[in-house]
Motif scaffolding. Sequence first.
Motif, PDB file in Angstrom:
ATOM      1  N   ASP A  14       4.064 -56.398 -16.975  1.00 31.26           N
ATOM      2  CA  ASP A  14       2.958 -56.547 -17.310  1.00 31.26           C
ATOM      3  C   ASP A  14       3.011 -58.791 -17.538  1.00 31.26           C
ATOM      4  N   ILE A  15       2.027 -58.703 -16.702  1.00 35.04           N
ATOM      5  CA  ILE A  15       1.604 -59.965 -15.917  1.00 35.04           C
ATOM      6  C   ILE A  15       1.681 -61.068 -17.246  1.00 35.04           C
ATOM      7  N   GLU A  16       1.730 -60.542 -18.415  1.00 37.67           N
ATOM      8  CA  GLU A  16       1.642 -62.175 -19.177  1.00 37.67           C
ATOM      9  C   GLU A  16       3.061 -62.230 -19.862  1.00 37.67           C
ATOM     10  N   SER A  17       4.468 -61.276 -19.249  1.00 37.08           N
ATOM     11  CA  SER A  17       5.639 -61.213 -19.954  1.00 37.08           C
ATOM     12  C   SER A  17       6.133 -61.732 -18.056  1.00 37.08           C
ATOM     13  N   PHE A  18       5.815 -61.674 -17.400  1.00 38.25           N
ATOM     14  CA  PHE A  18       6.829 -60.999 -15.519  1.00 38.25           C
ATOM     15  C   PHE A  18       7.182 -62.759 -15.469  1.00 38.25           C
ATOM     16  N   TRP A  19       7.776 -62.800 -14.941  1.00 38.52           N
ATOM     17  CA  TRP A  19       8.355 -63.953 -14.755  1.00 38.52           C
ATOM     18  C   TRP A  19       9.634 -63.736 -13.011  1.00 38.52           C
ATOM     19  N   PRO A  20       9.196 -64.205 -12.352  1.00 36.51           N
ATOM     20  CA  PRO A  20      10.560 -63.509 -11.418  1.00 36.51           C
ATOM     21  C   PRO A  20      11.441 -64.247 -11.267  1.00 36.51           C
ATOM     22  N   ASP A  21      12.761 -63.605 -11.546  1.00 39.19           N
ATOM     23  CA  ASP A  21      14.280 -64.611 -10.864  1.00 39.19           C
ATOM     24  C   ASP A  21      14.097 -65.550 -10.459  1.00 39.19           C
ATOM     25  N   ASP A  22      13.442 -65.057  -9.055  1.00 43.13           N
ATOM     26  CA  ASP A  22      13.604 -66.600  -7.758  1.00 43.13           C
ATOM     27  C   ASP A  22      11.921 -66.234  -8.278  1.00 43.13           C
ATOM     28  N   PRO A  23      11.352 -68.271  -8.521  1.00 45.53           N
ATOM     29  CA  PRO A  23      10.214 -68.044  -7.836  1.00 45.53           C
ATOM     30  C   PRO A  23       9.670 -68.430  -6.839  1.00 45.53           C
ATOM     31  N   GLU A  24      10.981 -67.768  -5.887  1.00 46.75           N
ATOM     32  CA  GLU A  24      10.373 -68.153  -4.081  1.00 46.75           C
ATOM     33  C   GLU A  24      11.048 -67.012  -3.509  1.00 46.75           C
ATOM     34  N   CYS A  25      10.527 -65.610  -4.785  1.00 51.71           N
ATOM     35  CA  CYS A  25      11.493 -64.247  -3.880  1.00 51.71           C
ATOM     36  C   CYS A  25      10.797 -63.698  -4.551  1.00 51.71           C
ATOM     37  N   PHE A  26       9.670 -62.588  -4.814  1.00 56.08           N
ATOM     38  CA  PHE A  26       9.229 -61.793  -5.248  1.00 56.08           C
ATOM     39  C   PHE A  26       7.926 -60.945  -4.674  1.00 56.08           C
ATOM     40  N   HIS A  27       7.549 -60.094  -5.510  1.00 57.16           N
ATOM     41  CA  HIS A  27       6.596 -58.947  -4.008  1.00 57.16           C
ATOM     42  C   HIS A  27       5.630 -58.108  -5.848  1.00 57.16           C
ATOM     43  N   PHE A  28       4.697 -57.806  -5.774  1.00 58.70           N
ATOM     44  CA  PHE A  28       4.229 -56.901  -6.601  1.00 58.70           C
ATOM     45  C   PHE A  28       2.815 -56.565  -6.008  1.00 58.70           C
ATOM     46  N   LEU A  29       2.354 -55.580  -6.492  1.00 58.10           N
ATOM     47  CA  LEU A  29       0.950 -55.089  -6.737  1.00 58.10           C
ATOM     48  C   LEU A  29      -0.311 -55.976  -7.052  1.00 58.10           C
ATOM     49  N   MET A  30      -1.113 -56.305  -6.598  1.00 57.49           N
ATOM     50  CA  MET A  30      -2.776 -56.307  -7.561  1.00 57.49           C
ATOM     51  C   MET A  30      -4.018 -56.625  -6.821  1.00 57.49           C
ATOM     52  N   GLN A  31      -4.496 -55.718  -7.863  1.00 63.35           N
ATOM     53  CA  GLN A  31      -5.514 -55.687  -7.413  1.00 63.35           C
ATOM     54  C   GLN A  31      -6.980 -56.501  -8.111  1.00 63.35           C
ATOM     55  N   ALA A  32      -8.005 -56.740  -7.304  1.00 65.96           N
ATOM     56  CA  ALA A  32      -8.852 -57.597  -7.587  1.00 65.96           C
ATOM     57  C   ALA A  32     -10.210 -56.547  -8.027  1.00 65.96           C
ATOM     58  N   MET A  33     -10.705 -56.410  -8.931  1.00 66.60           N
ATOM     59  CA  MET A  33     -12.158 -55.909  -8.914  1.00 66.60           C
ATOM     60  C   MET A  33     -13.132 -57.369  -8.580  1.00 66.60           C
ATOM     61  N   ILE A  34     -13.880 -56.694  -7.451  1.00 68.27           N
ATOM     62  CA  ILE A  34     -14.538 -57.711  -6.855  1.00 68.27           C
ATOM     63  C   ILE A  34     -16.307 -56.774  -7.110  1.00 68.27           C
ATOM     64  N   GLY A  35     -17.157 -57.066  -7.430  1.00 67.49           N
ATOM     65  CA  GLY A  35     -18.751 -56.673  -6.998  1.00 67.49           C
ATOM     66  C   GLY A  35     -19.498 -57.780  -6.725  1.00 67.49           C
ATOM     67  N   PRO A  36     -20.365 -57.508  -6.511  1.00 67.81           N
ATOM     68  CA  PRO A  36     -21.820 -58.465  -6.627  1.00 67.81           C
ATOM     69  C   PRO A  36     -21.917 -58.895  -7.325  1.00 67.81           C
ATOM     70  N   GLU A  37     -22.056 -60.664  -6.487  1.00 71.12           N
ATOM     71  CA  GLU A  37     -22.470 -61.250  -7.981  1.00 71.12           C
ATOM     72  C   GLU A  37     -24.024 -61.073  -8.838  1.00 71.12           C
ATOM     73  N   GLY A  38     -23.522 -61.032 -10.210  1.00 72.37           N
ATOM     74  CA  GLY A  38     -23.662 -60.793 -11.041  1.00 72.37           C
ATOM     75  C   GLY A  38     -24.487 -59.719 -11.180  1.00 72.37           C
ATOM     76  N   THR A  39     -24.087 -58.798 -11.289  1.00 79.01           N
ATOM     77  CA  THR A  39     -23.645 -57.760 -11.596  1.00 79.01           C
ATOM     78  C   THR A  39     -22.561 -57.241 -12.187  1.00 79.01           C
TER      79      THR A  39
END
Length: 117
Positions: A14-39
Amino acid sequence: MRAELKRLHYPDMDIESFWPDDPECFHFLMQAMIGPEGTDTEESFDFEVSTPKWLLQHRASQCFMFGHHMILAFDYDLKVIEARVRSLCSRTTGETWEQIASKLSQFGRWEFEDYRP
C-alpha cells in the motif's frame, strides 16, 4: 512518437502507508504503465526498486548478482523515482510503439518482451 508514463502501480504494498524501516534499505516491485503520448493505451513495464544496502544484505553469500530491469535508489523518495521514470519516458521516441517499447524494455520488463505470435 513519444512514450508517456500514465500511472504507477505497486502490487505488493500500500504505497499510501508504506515507509521502510530504514530509508536506505528497501526493495519493492513498481509497475510503470506506459503508452504512446496522447493516447489512453498503456502497457506494463516492471522495475525492481532496490537500494545498494538491501542488495548487500540479500545477496546470500554470492560474490556477484545479475541486474536487469532494476532501479538502484540510494534513498526512499518516491517523487524522485517517479520523476526519473517520467523523464525516461519523455526522452524515449520511435516511429512505432514497438520501437519505443523495445527501447524501454532495456530498463523495465515489458509485459510483451518475449512475446512471439
